[in-house]
Design an enzyme around this catalytic site. Structure first.
Site, PDB file in Angstrom:
ATOM      1  N   SER A 143       2.461  16.524 -98.555  1.00 41.19           N
ATOM      2  CA  SER A 143       2.028  17.754 -97.917  1.00 41.19           C
ATOM      3  C   SER A 143       3.215  18.721 -97.844  1.00 41.19           C
ATOM      4  O   SER A 143       3.755  19.117 -98.863  1.00 41.19           O
ATOM      5  CB  SER A 143       1.423  17.459 -96.544  1.00 41.19           C
ATOM      6  OG  SER A 143       0.681  18.540 -96.063  1.00 41.19           O
ATOM      7  N   HIS A 191      -6.819  14.676 -98.749  1.00 44.77           N
ATOM      8  CA  HIS A 191      -5.405  14.945 -98.512  1.00 44.77           C
ATOM      9  C   HIS A 191      -4.603  13.652 -98.354  1.00 44.77           C
ATOM     10  O   HIS A 191      -3.410  13.619 -98.641  1.00 44.77           O
ATOM     11  CB  HIS A 191      -5.259  15.819 -97.262  1.00 44.77           C
ATOM     12  CG  HIS A 191      -3.920  16.470 -97.142  1.00 44.77           C
ATOM     13  ND1 HIS A 191      -3.331  17.185 -98.166  1.00 44.77           N
ATOM     14  CD2 HIS A 191      -3.016  16.515 -96.114  1.00 44.77           C
ATOM     15  CE1 HIS A 191      -2.157  17.647 -97.780  1.00 44.77           C
ATOM     16  NE2 HIS A 191      -1.945  17.248 -96.541  1.00 44.77           N
ATOM     17  N   ASP A 204      -8.836  17.103-102.563  1.00 42.07           N
ATOM     18  CA  ASP A 204      -8.068  17.490-101.386  1.00 42.07           C
ATOM     19  C   ASP A 204      -8.621  18.805-100.850  1.00 42.07           C
ATOM     20  O   ASP A 204      -8.555  19.834-101.520  1.00 42.07           O
ATOM     21  CB  ASP A 204      -6.592  17.647-101.776  1.00 42.07           C
ATOM     22  CG  ASP A 204      -5.666  17.769-100.574  1.00 42.07           C
ATOM     23  OD1 ASP A 204      -6.131  18.260 -99.530  1.00 42.07           O
ATOM     24  OD2 ASP A 204      -4.495  17.398-100.688  1.00 42.07           O
ATOM     25  N   GLU A 224      -8.645  22.616 -88.399  1.00 38.26           N
ATOM     26  CA  GLU A 224      -7.382  22.156 -88.978  1.00 38.26           C
ATOM     27  C   GLU A 224      -6.165  22.714 -88.263  1.00 38.26           C
ATOM     28  O   GLU A 224      -5.188  21.999 -88.025  1.00 38.26           O
ATOM     29  CB  GLU A 224      -7.327  22.534 -90.466  1.00 38.26           C
ATOM     30  CG  GLU A 224      -6.015  22.192 -91.170  1.00 38.26           C
ATOM     31  CD  GLU A 224      -5.757  20.702 -91.288  1.00 38.26           C
ATOM     32  OE1 GLU A 224      -4.578  20.310 -91.415  1.00 38.26           O
ATOM     33  OE2 GLU A 224      -6.735  19.918 -91.248  1.00 38.26           O
ATOM     34  N   GLU A 225      -6.198  24.002 -87.910  1.00 37.69           N
ATOM     35  CA  GLU A 225      -4.977  24.670 -87.469  1.00 37.69           C
ATOM     36  C   GLU A 225      -4.950  25.101 -86.007  1.00 37.69           C
ATOM     37  O   GLU A 225      -3.879  25.427 -85.494  1.00 37.69           O
ATOM     38  CB  GLU A 225      -4.719  25.914 -88.338  1.00 37.69           C
ATOM     39  CG  GLU A 225      -4.708  25.651 -89.829  1.00 37.69           C
ATOM     40  CD  GLU A 225      -3.562  24.747 -90.281  1.00 37.69           C
ATOM     41  OE1 GLU A 225      -2.793  24.264 -89.427  1.00 37.69           O
ATOM     42  OE2 GLU A 225      -3.440  24.505 -91.482  1.00 37.69           O
TER      43      GLU A 225
END
Length: 692
Positions: A555, A662, A630, A155-156
């Site tokens: 978000s 999400h 989510d 994800e990051e």
């Protein structure tokens, strides 16, 4: 944290364009709901040529259908435009039988002899000729993943485009570098699936701010011997990622970043021994961004990187020992990406933005390797996406602006127009009353000119009072104000008397890393401040109704919407918040600590950045939306805010979408769109939304 721009109703369909209002607008028609929100207006704009990419430096591939024939791919000579039917070479038949049972992310070796993939936490290689899959690792399982990313890395750090793949072939096809993840210390987070009689619990390993990160090792495995050489890592640096092989396969460059994310090292590893040497170091007072687009020059001439060390992202050339050769670009503007490095002619092509006289624009440039001459290759106002040919002799330029829909052109390496390839402007659109789109800046009280764009009603009357809706995302470096075509949804709302506006704050990227860095340890502070500054400016306009100031986003945009209706409740009156972070202690550690540091080191920042802190100040009308499954921004965020609101007797609207992650997918997305539209019309006009 997703960086998808949040439009008025969370959609990103960009099929419309903007024209200035004219006296004839009154005779024109409005878009229907189906045209604006459900794709019914696709035939109102012309299509652009389907360019498939460059075949070489002189030919591009275009897929099209000529009269009386089926769709085919044509090889087009860039200079002359001569077309020749192109038969794509048939790929070598690859036996992927062993991948049919749960194999993930197949990657063909550079010599096309093998396919590597992951399965069950292990890395495998499959011989193309024999079709026999062989395990290269054997300790993978539920919590150990070889070549497959732990969630927070996906994800990051590595990004969603990786699709969890965390392995890289060497150019000589003899070795594979891979990351080995250990999630044993990462806390579990439960997600409930409500289907069936008893439901089902999905458990994921998700490190919240302050939690342990996945353990990570970098290995280099020989595909013949199946032996892994482990690379020496600095145990004081928490994160390891972004391996880059040199073209001769003799070294593997990679990066390590400390837990505070303000110190990064680029290292080179010997694939045979795992020994490393430090090539480059960077430290910043705020945080250091990963170098995702390093480019290594041939013959050991060094590498190019894009760094924000001086407050703006620019290009630098270092030798293989990490010594600066020269700086290629500089100034108070931002290099967005390196697009092509043409070593033969010693030049670099890149996209850039942030030029003070070009608000919201992105242009294409080239610079010589000595950094002595920067040339802008695109001139038309707008947002340009350019793809150069293999040697940089030509490039295709797709662009749009607030006054013109997408165009596609072919240009030379000097920026000279070779020919227009397509224009999506259509006479059919002339029958519609388009809103008036304006791009401008809003001055803040402390010296920032905040980029903004709005869509005014086609029959705009400055003597009337209009409601206005902010469409925002507002995450670090993730601006949404661009000189590009606006969505039909903005025009639909404008046709019905709702002004839509996007405003980017100081940390949105328009002011380089210098502006973004002001968000360090203060998420929510300057974003709220600058949006409130915008509302104060708008209130001075006679045509803005201060009792109908809406805001919406998803978000990070949902987070800002919730803050606007609590911390900024004296300025914002209505909001729709989707998939919102409400307290940064509830989000993942890599993203959150990059900007906020460890919770125990910045308790004040975490408190001041939490929506829960300002729940008592909530007033106005707020619709809160979340998907129950989510796995990015957990529904826990929304539930804790709802708990606060209900305990304080606050009145709000709340919608859950069962089983949704999400992003809210169809068919539930249709419900979301209609519900959101009804919210604005009910609260702004006390009438039903024009949904047909």
């Amino acid at each position: 944290m997703t960086r998808i721009s949040a439009f008025i109703l969370g959609l990103t369909t960009l099929v419309g364009f903007s024209l200035l209002s004219t006296p004839l607008q009154a005779q024109k028609k409005n878009f229907t709901f189906q045209e604006a929100y459900e794709g019914g207006a696709r035939n109102l704009t012309g299509s652009l040529p389907s360019i498939q990419g460059w075949l070489d430096d002189d030919h591009y591939l275009e897929r099209k259908r000529k009269e009386g024939s089926r769709t085919k791919t044509y090889q087009v000579h860039a200079k002359s435009g001569k077309e020749t039917e192109y038969e794509r070479p048939r790929p070598k038949r690859i036996n992927l039988r062993k991948l049919s049972d749960g194999g993930q992310n197949p990657r063909l070796s550079p010599d096309s002899s093998r396919v590597a993939f992951t399965k069950g936490g292990n890395l495998y290689v499959n011989s193309v000729e024999e079709g026999q899959a062989v395990a290269l690792t054997n300790d993978g399982g539920d919590l150990i993943y070889n070549g497959y990313a732990s969630w927070v890395y996906y994800e990051e750090i590595l990004g969603r485009r990786s699709r969890y793949a965390a392995f890289w072939w060497s150019p000589d096809s003899r070795k594979i570098a891979y990351l080995r993840f250990d999630d044993q210390e990462v806390p579990e987070f439960p997600i409930f699936r409500s289907t069936g009689t008893h439901g089902e619990l999905e458990v994921m390993r998700y490190p919240k701010a302050g939690d342990p990160s996945p353990g990570v090792k970098l290995g280099i495995v020989d595909v013949e011997t199946k032996e892994t050489t482990w690379v020496e890592l600095d145990e004081n640096l928490e994160y390891t990622a972004w391996p880059f092989w040199t073209s001769d396969s003799k070294e593997l460059f990679f990066q390590q970043l400390n837990r505070d994310q303000n110190y990064l090292r680029i290292l080179a590893a010997n694939p045979e021994t795992g020994k490393t040497r430090t090539v480059y170091e960077e430290k910043q007072p705020s945080w250091v961004d990963w170098f995702e687009d390093l480019h290594f020059l041939s013959d050991g001439k060094g590498f190019l990187l894009r760094s924000s060390i001086d407050g703006y992202f620019h290009l630098y050339h270092y030798d293989m020992q990490g010594k600066l050769v020269n700086r290629l670009t500089e100034g108070e503007w931002t290099v967005n990406s390196m697009t092509l490095v043409d070593e033969e002619n010693e030049r670099v092509f890149f996209h850039a933005s942030g030029m003070k006289d070009k608000v919201g624009e992105t242009h294409f440039f080239k610079v010589d390797m000595a950094g002595k001459k920067v040339v802008q290759l695109t001139e038309a106002p707008g947002t340009h996406r350019c793809v150069p040919s293999d040697g940089g002799s030509y490039f295709t330029d797709r662009y749009s602006s607030i006054s013109h829909p997408s165009k596609l052109e072919l240009r030379s390496d000097k920026g000279k127009l070779i020919r227009e390839l397509g224009d999506s402007r259509s006479e059919a659109m002339d029958a519609y009353a388009m809103g008036k789109v304006e791009l401008f800046t809003i001055p803040s009280t402390d010296g920032y000119n905040l980029p903004a764009v709005w869509v005014l009603p086609p029959d705009f009357d400055p003597n009337k009072k209009y409601p206005i809706v902010f469409s925002i995302y507002s995450g670090p470096g993730a601006g949404t104000v661009r000189n590009s075509q606006r969505s039909l949804q903005d025009h639909f709302l404008a046709q019905h008397g709702i002004i839509t506006i996007s405003v980017d704050h100081r940390g949105s990227g328009h002011f380089g890393k210098k502006g973004i860095a002001e968000m360090h340890r203060n998420l929510g502070k300057w974003e709220s401040h600058d949006l409130i500054e915008a509302v104060k400016w708008l209130r001075k306009k006679s045509f803005i109704d201060p009792e109908r100031v809406g805001i919406t986003g998803g978000s990070y945009g949902g987070y800002m919407t919730c803050l606007a209706l609590t911390k900024g409740a004296d300025y914002f009156t209505h909001g729709i918040a989707r998939s919102s972070v409400t307290d940064w202690q509830l989000y993942d550690n890599v993203y959150t600590e990059r900007y906020m540091d460890h919770p125990q080191d910045n308790p004040g920042g975490y408190k001041d950045g939490s929506v829960l802190t300002y729940a008592k100040d909530f007033k106005g009308k707020l619709l809160i939306i979340h998907g129950t499954m989510d796995d990015n921004v957990h529904m826990q965020n929304t539930i804790q805010l709802v708990d606060k609101f209900t305990s304080m007797g606050k009145d709000f609207e709340f919608m859950l979408y069962p089983g949704q992650r999400h992003g809210i997918g169809y068919p539930m997305r249709s419900h979301l769109v209609e519900m959101s539209l009804k919210f604005w019309f009910e609260h702004f006009f006390d009438e039903e939304a024009p949904i047909e």
